[in-house]
Design an enzyme around this catalytic site. Structure first.
Site, PDB file in Angstrom:
ATOM      1  N   HIS A 107       0.385  -1.031   0.006  1.00 38.39           N
ATOM      2  CA  HIS A 107      -0.233   0.017  -0.107  1.00 38.39           C
ATOM      3  C   HIS A 107       1.358   0.644   0.302  1.00 38.39           C
ATOM      4  O   HIS A 107       2.168   1.040   0.628  1.00 38.39           O
ATOM      5  CB  HIS A 107      -0.785   0.455   1.150  1.00 38.39           C
ATOM      6  N   GLU A 238     -11.031  -6.437  -4.587  1.00 34.72           N
ATOM      7  CA  GLU A 238     -10.576  -7.581  -3.948  1.00 34.72           C
ATOM      8  C   GLU A 238     -12.278  -7.422  -2.808  1.00 34.72           C
ATOM      9  O   GLU A 238     -12.450  -6.590  -1.945  1.00 34.72           O
ATOM     10  CB  GLU A 238      -9.071  -7.749  -2.657  1.00 34.72           C
ATOM     11  N   GLU A 274      -9.704 -13.020  -2.156  1.00 35.93           N
ATOM     12  CA  GLU A 274      -8.594 -13.163  -0.084  1.00 35.93           C
ATOM     13  C   GLU A 274     -10.038 -14.559  -0.011  1.00 35.93           C
ATOM     14  O   GLU A 274     -10.792 -14.373   0.714  1.00 35.93           O
ATOM     15  CB  GLU A 274      -7.967 -12.213   0.190  1.00 35.93           C
ATOM     16  N   HIS A 277     -11.191 -13.762   3.629  1.00 35.05           N
ATOM     17  CA  HIS A 277     -12.745 -13.106   2.681  1.00 35.05           C
ATOM     18  C   HIS A 277     -13.622 -14.251   3.007  1.00 35.05           C
ATOM     19  O   HIS A 277     -15.362 -13.765   2.885  1.00 35.05           O
ATOM     20  CB  HIS A 277     -12.532 -11.850   2.420  1.00 35.05           C
ATOM     21  N   ASP A 313     -11.092 -11.652  10.202  1.00 32.04           N
ATOM     22  CA  ASP A 313     -10.055 -11.879   9.054  1.00 32.04           C
ATOM     23  C   ASP A 313      -8.463 -12.218   9.937  1.00 32.04           C
ATOM     24  O   ASP A 313      -7.509 -11.461  10.496  1.00 32.04           O
ATOM     25  CB  ASP A 313      -9.944 -10.942   8.171  1.00 32.04           C
TER      26      ASP A 313
HETATM   27  C1  XLS Z   1      -7.652  -6.529   4.633  1.00 32.67           C
HETATM   28  C2  XLS Z   1      -7.224  -6.957   2.483  1.00 32.67           C
HETATM   29  C3  XLS Z   1      -6.221  -5.898   1.949  1.00 32.67           C
HETATM   30  C4  XLS Z   1      -6.135  -5.994   0.761  1.00 32.67           C
HETATM   31  C5  XLS Z   1      -5.525  -4.936   0.503  1.00 32.67           C
HETATM   32  O1  XLS Z   1      -9.130  -7.285   4.638  1.00 32.67           O
HETATM   33  O2  XLS Z   1      -7.406  -8.097   3.059  1.00 32.67           O
HETATM   34  O3  XLS Z   1      -5.492  -6.259   3.174  1.00 32.67           O
HETATM   35  O4  XLS Z   1      -5.526  -7.161   0.364  1.00 32.67           O
HETATM   36  O5  XLS Z   1      -5.702  -2.858   0.838  1.00 32.67           O
HETATM   37 NI    NI Z   2      -5.874  -8.970   1.287  1.00 31.58          NI
HETATM   38 NI    NI Z   3      -8.123  -9.197   4.666  1.00 28.00          NI
END
Ligand code: XLS
Ligand code: NI
Ligand code: NI
Length: 444
Positions: A107, A238, A274, A277, A313
């Site tokens: 980031h 994402e 992910e 998630h 998470d």
């Molecule tokens: C948070 C997200 C973050 C993204 C990037 O839960 O996974 O890490 O991958 O902003």
């Molecule tokens: Ni992520």
């Molecule tokens: Ni995440």
């Protein structure tokens, strides 16, 4: 090491090698990941485009909602924030190199501190990006993707592109503009949007339609800017259903694909899935990866895992062979992930306080994926498993009525007549246990 100027941060650790004979407690070696070994016609490193994430691995200090940081990192020991940022970056490149990954992700705010004004922030970022470029050149490490942190600063508490205040929207746009430009400058192969606070806490104070229209407008501007600066990377969204926001608009893969199609953005975006998630959205670990792959929308994976007895998470390293095998099956089926990759959006536990734990965690997860690749290559090569699944749908390929349905040519009247004439369909077993048992045989 050249990458560190004079400092070596992981002095006790040598570059990690492949040694299939290593003993079980020798954890600073790969037993499975042999980067140049050819599997299904490609070297392992092409199937497994591993990336280390900067935020957890170099910024995470183990703090949680109830406790202070537990992780003491040697690169954080200076007093000036820019000196720390540079030390940290050098430490990161030493880590990437010793580990033997080819990519990293970041980031904007992970790598450089935010200043008082946009000018100051951009100046800090530019200075660090120059160092990153130099380190990339020295080591050959590439950038898988960059992104903007639009969720930590208080200005984004009500969202960024979905904020009710257009001024905040503009600020977020300014930040993403710059983040896209530096990702481009670092040769990033993708750019990610994760909408941490794009959602709502209460419907009573929220106009959801307006917010989603604004989000689409934001993405349109990103597409335009991408073209303007000549950035060729893939744009990725994402999905995540919640956390930090109660409800996030990019809930899961199907929600995001529906949103993209509705707003006509589906040709310009793919998804970064992910699995932690996905499980938070109430789906099986592999669900979103498979779902978007089937629509040609799987761009990249934040390869981590949650803990099935917790609902949040936890961003753990993926160490479960079954989970990794499911992902590898989909990745092999779609022919690879490039220009995406397997980004370790994972953090060592706050109790894992040894510096060495950072290596053990990544090596363990890389080996788990490498083993999964070997196993799923067998499944893919002998074709039996996929043939069984195909067979379940054979009536759509082999019968006139089935073909008509599949081609969109059938009508309700015809099918009504068919059903009347042919009576009750035969009962066909779903044979779930058979599939589970066969799948397990490939994990032998
Ligand atoms: C948070 C997200 C973050 C993204 C990037 O839960 O996974 O890490 O991958 O902003
Ligand atoms: Ni992520
Ligand atoms: Ni995440």
């Amino acid at each position: 090491m050249a990458t560190n100027g004079n400092k070596e941060f992981f002095s006790g650790i040598k570059p990690i090698k492949y040694n299939p004979q290593a003993s079980v407690d020798d954890l600073l070696v790969f037993k499975q990941y042999n980067q140049d070994e050819i599997i299904l016609g490609k070297p392992m490193h092409e199937w497994l485009r591993f990336a280390v994430c900067f935020w957890h691995t170099f910024r995470g200090l183990g703090a949680d909602m109830f406790g202070s940081p537990t992780l003491d990192r040697p690169w954080d020991h200076q007093s000036d924030p820019m000196t720390i940022a540079k030390d940290r970056l050098r430490a990161a490149f030493e880590f990437f190199t010793k580990l033997g990954v080819k990519y990293f992700t970041f980031h904007d705010r992970d790598i450089a501190p935010e200043g008082e004004t946009i000018e100051e922030t951009e100046k800090n970022l530019d200075e660090i990006v120059q160092l990153a470029k130099q380190l990339q050149k020295e080591t050959g490490i590439k950038c898988l993707w960059g992104t903007a942190n639009l969720f930590s600063h208080p200005r984004y508490m009500n969202g960024a592109a979905t904020n009710p205040d257009a001024h905040v929207f503009a600020y977020a746009a300014a930040q993403v503009k710059k983040a896209m430009e530096v990702t481009h400058e670092l040769g990033g192969e993708n750019y990610v949007f994760w909408g941490g606070r794009e959602g709502y806490i209460s419907l009573l104070n929220t106009d959801v339609r307006k917010e989603l229209d604004h989000l689409a407008a934001f993405f349109r501007m990103a597409i335009e800017h991408k073209k303007k600066i000549g950035f060729k990377g893939q744009l990725l969204i994402e999905p995540k259903p919640k956390e930090p926001t109660k409800h996030q608009y990019d809930y899961d893969a199907q929600t995001v694909m529906g949103f993209l199609s509705y707003y006509g953005l589906d040709k310009d975006f793919k998804l970064n899935i992910e699995p932690n998630h996905t499980t938070m959205a109430g789906h099986a670990y592999e669900h979103d990866v498979e779902m978007c792959s089937r629509y040609g929308m799987l761009g990249s994976i934040d390869s981590n895992t949650g803990d099935s007895s917790l609902g949040w998470d936890t961003d753990q390293f993926p160490m479960n062979l079954r989970d990794c095998a499911f992902l590898m099956r989909t990745i092999i089926t779609q022919g690879g992930l490039a220009p995406g990759g397997l980004n370790f959006d994972c953090k060592v536990r706050r109790e894992s306080t040894n510096l060495q734990d950072m290596f053990i965690a990544h090596i363990g997860a890389m080996d788990c994926f490498a083993l999964a690749l070997r196993k799923m290559a067998r499944l893919f090569e002998d074709k039996k498993y996929d043939a069984l699944v195909k067979q379940r749908y054979a009536s759509y390929d082999d019968t006139d009525m089935g073909k008509k349905i599949a081609n969109g040519k059938a009508t309700f009247e015809e099918l009504h007549a068919f059903a009347k004439k042919n009576g009750e369909p035969a009962k066909t077993s779903g044979e779930q246990e058979k599939y589970e048992a066969i799948f397990n045989r490939y994990l032998d």
